[in-house]
Design an enzyme around this catalytic site. Structure first.
Site, PDB file in Angstrom:
ATOM      1  N   CYS A 332       0.765  -1.208  -0.117  1.00 25.55           N
ATOM      2  CA  CYS A 332       0.116   0.167  -0.143  1.00 25.55           C
ATOM      3  C   CYS A 332       0.891   1.217   0.009  1.00 25.55           C
ATOM      4  O   CYS A 332       1.877   1.258   0.707  1.00 25.55           O
ATOM      5  CB  CYS A 332      -0.875  -0.123   1.323  1.00 25.55           C
ATOM      6  SG  CYS A 332      -1.975   1.268   1.342  1.00 25.55           S
ATOM      7  N   ILE A 333       0.568   1.938  -0.600  1.00 28.75           N
ATOM      8  CA  ILE A 333       1.334   3.334  -0.798  1.00 28.75           C
ATOM      9  C   ILE A 333       0.520   4.655  -1.001  1.00 28.75           C
ATOM     10  O   ILE A 333      -0.323   4.563  -1.720  1.00 28.75           O
ATOM     11  CB  ILE A 333       2.439   3.394  -2.225  1.00 28.75           C
ATOM     12  CG1 ILE A 333       3.254   4.503  -2.155  1.00 28.75           C
ATOM     13  CG2 ILE A 333       1.878   3.291  -3.613  1.00 28.75           C
ATOM     14  CD1 ILE A 333       4.617   4.277  -3.157  1.00 28.75           C
ATOM     15  N   VAL A 335       0.661   9.346  -0.447  1.00 26.02           N
ATOM     16  CA  VAL A 335       1.363  10.748  -0.378  1.00 26.02           C
ATOM     17  C   VAL A 335      -0.028  11.425   0.047  1.00 26.02           C
ATOM     18  O   VAL A 335      -0.892  11.462  -0.636  1.00 26.02           O
ATOM     19  CB  VAL A 335       2.135  11.132  -1.565  1.00 26.02           C
ATOM     20  CG1 VAL A 335       2.296  12.697  -1.331  1.00 26.02           C
ATOM     21  CG2 VAL A 335       3.179  10.318  -1.960  1.00 26.02           C
ATOM     22  N   LYS A 341       2.135  16.598  -5.887  1.00 29.82           N
ATOM     23  CA  LYS A 341       2.540  17.164  -6.688  1.00 29.82           C
ATOM     24  C   LYS A 341       3.913  17.839  -6.395  1.00 29.82           C
ATOM     25  O   LYS A 341       4.170  18.870  -6.675  1.00 29.82           O
ATOM     26  CB  LYS A 341       1.617  18.166  -7.425  1.00 29.82           C
ATOM     27  CG  LYS A 341       0.487  17.533  -8.139  1.00 29.82           C
ATOM     28  CD  LYS A 341      -0.733  18.699  -8.360  1.00 29.82           C
ATOM     29  CE  LYS A 341      -1.672  17.980  -9.118  1.00 29.82           C
ATOM     30  NZ  LYS A 341      -2.927  18.877  -9.589  1.00 29.82           N
ATOM     31  N   GLY A 343       6.747  15.444  -6.162  1.00 36.61           N
ATOM     32  CA  GLY A 343       7.828  14.464  -6.280  1.00 36.61           C
ATOM     33  C   GLY A 343       7.841  13.752  -5.204  1.00 36.61           C
ATOM     34  O   GLY A 343       8.801  12.783  -5.428  1.00 36.61           O
ATOM     35  N   TYR A 344       6.975  13.614  -4.273  1.00 35.12           N
ATOM     36  CA  TYR A 344       7.381  12.607  -3.165  1.00 35.12           C
ATOM     37  C   TYR A 344       6.808  11.346  -3.461  1.00 35.12           C
ATOM     38  O   TYR A 344       7.205  10.087  -2.859  1.00 35.12           O
ATOM     39  CB  TYR A 344       6.525  13.152  -1.852  1.00 35.12           C
ATOM     40  CG  TYR A 344       7.048  14.386  -1.050  1.00 35.12           C
ATOM     41  CD1 TYR A 344       8.548  14.572  -1.301  1.00 35.12           C
ATOM     42  CD2 TYR A 344       6.165  15.477  -0.577  1.00 35.12           C
ATOM     43  CE1 TYR A 344       9.092  15.653  -0.599  1.00 35.12           C
ATOM     44  CE2 TYR A 344       7.022  16.551  -0.025  1.00 35.12           C
ATOM     45  CZ  TYR A 344       8.203  16.569  -0.089  1.00 35.12           C
ATOM     46  OH  TYR A 344       9.153  17.641   0.457  1.00 35.12           O
ATOM     47  N   GLY A 345       5.769  11.075  -4.417  1.00 36.79           N
ATOM     48  CA  GLY A 345       5.529   9.898  -4.751  1.00 36.79           C
ATOM     49  C   GLY A 345       6.455   9.051  -5.264  1.00 36.79           C
ATOM     50  O   GLY A 345       6.582   8.066  -5.364  1.00 36.79           O
ATOM     51  N   GLU A 366       1.979  -4.225  -5.330  1.00 34.13           N
ATOM     52  CA  GLU A 366       0.803  -4.960  -5.190  1.00 34.13           C
ATOM     53  C   GLU A 366      -0.357  -4.385  -6.128  1.00 34.13           C
ATOM     54  O   GLU A 366      -0.510  -3.352  -6.368  1.00 34.13           O
ATOM     55  CB  GLU A 366       0.133  -5.219  -3.980  1.00 34.13           C
ATOM     56  CG  GLU A 366      -0.690  -6.324  -3.521  1.00 34.13           C
ATOM     57  CD  GLU A 366      -0.956  -6.696  -2.072  1.00 34.13           C
ATOM     58  OE1 GLU A 366      -2.039  -6.006  -1.594  1.00 34.13           O
ATOM     59  OE2 GLU A 366      -0.336  -7.219  -1.290  1.00 34.13           O
ATOM     60  N   SER A 370      -4.147   2.183  -7.850  1.00 35.47           N
ATOM     61  CA  SER A 370      -5.080   2.975  -8.107  1.00 35.47           C
ATOM     62  C   SER A 370      -4.764   3.860  -9.616  1.00 35.47           C
ATOM     63  O   SER A 370      -3.514   3.732  -9.945  1.00 35.47           O
ATOM     64  CB  SER A 370      -5.112   4.227  -6.810  1.00 35.47           C
ATOM     65  OG  SER A 370      -3.831   4.840  -6.702  1.00 35.47           O
TER      66      SER A 370
END
Length: 477
Positions: A332-333, A335, A341, A343-345, A366, A370
């Site tokens: 699961c990920i 931000v 917006k 760049g952290y993702g 996994e 989304s």
């Protein structure tokens, strides 16, 4: 005088006719609104853009003042745009009714242009003749509420169970190690966003999806969350009182990475169960395709933070299983919307693959991802693969053979072979040349890569990572 009198009469008759027409139109609209129920399709006006979209009605409620409100899902739009709309924001002329036994099938609603017959029939019924209009309205509202209660009651117990803190009696055993549950969003209750606003640190955020917070909190206009321990509270006063007792200034766990003001903390779902459960509740507000387990023991959570003079503030996180049969490196990920917006993702994804490199494995997120997650991963895979191809080409003198296989790319990047192949195909880098497939980087692709490099404001520095992988198969979880 006769002419003046006749003109007065005609004017009065015109006004009477207009008022009667307006009353008839209002009755038609009321009659049409009465027909709307779960599963209907209708044109609805989106609150943010004020544009009309085809929508599916998920739920109907009667407000205290007696007006209707409809929770709609805009077709071909993400569920995070679902919302409650008023009767002024629906076009009853476009109402279509669902076909029983055929999922997704609809037919035009049979709404009469003039509903005097339907209204008179109701007036002639015994129940109507014995009661006043106000009593009839109250009866109707009571019937609607009883119908909704009968529909929701079976889920209320489930919701109450989920909102309770986990104990040996209430936490059910896990049936799988995954945080993903396909099809869970089809439940009527979980399709309705139940939290209006949350306050997390300096930010007030409108949630996107349902999350099983305690029932009594869902009725509040704002839920207040401690940004360090993620405990949820009902008021600013409770939050201030809590902050005097909460001595955390960073997520619990080990800080395994620090570079400038960016830090990563590793949190064991077994050792820090309360924090992990609160993190899952928070994440569920912004993730539709994940389910929530109170049994967090099999998971590790990697929380990214921004540091200032007040402490370490949560930006996002990703979780992974301690032992994954499919060798997923991310379960699961997320931000948080207030930090998107920036760049952290990409930074979270890059960090997950750095951990995979330390483990000497190739990994993959996994599924399903989304829509935003898929875009982020495809962008990362493309940039990473092109970067490796460019570096590999530069390491050989001009004119020399410099073969690089898909397996070698997978080993260098820790990206799974299937993801490498799908990315090469998507970028159209696969070419059939002289009886074999080769990877070709065009000038346009090179320019696109150089532009993307300039946009990358933050990157993971592997030398700043202080982490040793553990063999969880030898440990008792």
């Amino acid at each position: 005088q006769m002419d003046e009198g006749s003109s007065t009469v005609s004017s009065n008759s015109y006004s009477n006719g207009a008022s009667e027409k307006m009353e008839t139109d209002d009755k038609d609209k009321v009659f049409a609104l009465d027909q709307i129920h779960d599963g209907c399709r209708i044109m609805a006006r989106m609150t943010t853009t004020r544009q009309w979209h085809d929508a599916e009605v998920i739920s109907v409620r009667v407000n205290p003042e007696g007006t209707y409100a409809f929770y709609v899902h805009y077709l071909e739009c993400n569920r995070r745009l679902d919302e409650w709309v008023t009767t002024d924001d629906v076009n009853v002329e476009t109402l279509r009714m669902p076909v029983k036994g055929q999922k997704g099938a609809v037919v035009p609603a049979r709404i009469p242009q003039k509903c005097e017959d339907a209204i008179s029939t109701r007036e002639e019924s015994p129940a109507s003749t014995t009661g006043s209009p106000d009593r009839e309205l109250s009866k109707k509202m009571g019937a609607v509420q009883r119908k909704r209660k009968a529909t929701i009651d079976p889920m209320e117990n489930l919701k109450a169970d989920e909102s309770m803190p986990p104990t040996a009696e209430t936490s059910a055993p896990r049936t799988s190690g995954s945080m993903c549950k396909v099809g869970h969003s089809e439940d009527a209750l979980t399709r309705i966003r139940n939290i209006e606003l949350i306050e997390l640190g300096r930010h007030r955020i409108q949630p996107w999806y349902f999350s099983p917070y305690p029932q009594q909190l869902t009725k509040l206009p704002v839920i207040y969350i401690c940004e360090f321990c993620l405990k949820y509270l009902k008021s600013p006063t409770c939050l201030k009182r809590h902050m005097t007792k909460c001595h955390l200034k960073h997520p619990p766990g080990n800080e395994i990475y620090r570079n400038d003001n960016i830090s990563f903390f590793e949190i064991d779902g077994r050792k820090n169960k309360s924090y992990a459960q609160n993190l899952c509740l928070l994440a569920k507000l912004f993730l539709d395709h994940k389910t929530l387990y109170y049994d967090t023991d099999p998971f590790l959570f990697y929380v990214m933070t921004e540091r200032d003079d007040r402490g370490f503030h949560i930006v996002g996180f990703f979780s992974k299983e301690k032992e994954s049969a499919e060798e997923y490196n991310v379960a699961c990920i997320l931000v948080l919307p207030s930090y998107q917006k920036r760049g952290y993702g990409r930074l979270l994804i890059e960090f997950s693959y750095e951990l995979s490199k330390c483990e000497g494995k190739s990994g993959s997120p996994e599924k399903p991802l989304s829509d935003l997650g898929l875009l982020s991963y495809r962008s990362f895979w493309a940039a990473t693969i092109i970067e490796q191809l460019m570096h590999h080409k530069e390491s050989f003198p001009s004119g020399e053979e410099n073969a690089l296989s898909v397996s070698q790319l997978s080993q260098l990047t820790s990206i799974r072979k299937e993801d490498v192949i799908s990315t090469l195909q998507q970028l159209n880098l696969y070419k059939y040349y002289k009886g074999q497939y080769v990877m070709v980087i065009s000038d346009d692709m090179r320019e696109m890569y150089e532009k993307s490099c300039k946009k990358m404001r933050v990157r993971i520095d592997p030398s700043m990572l202080k982490w040793t992988p553990k063999d969880w198969s030898r440990r008792k979880i």
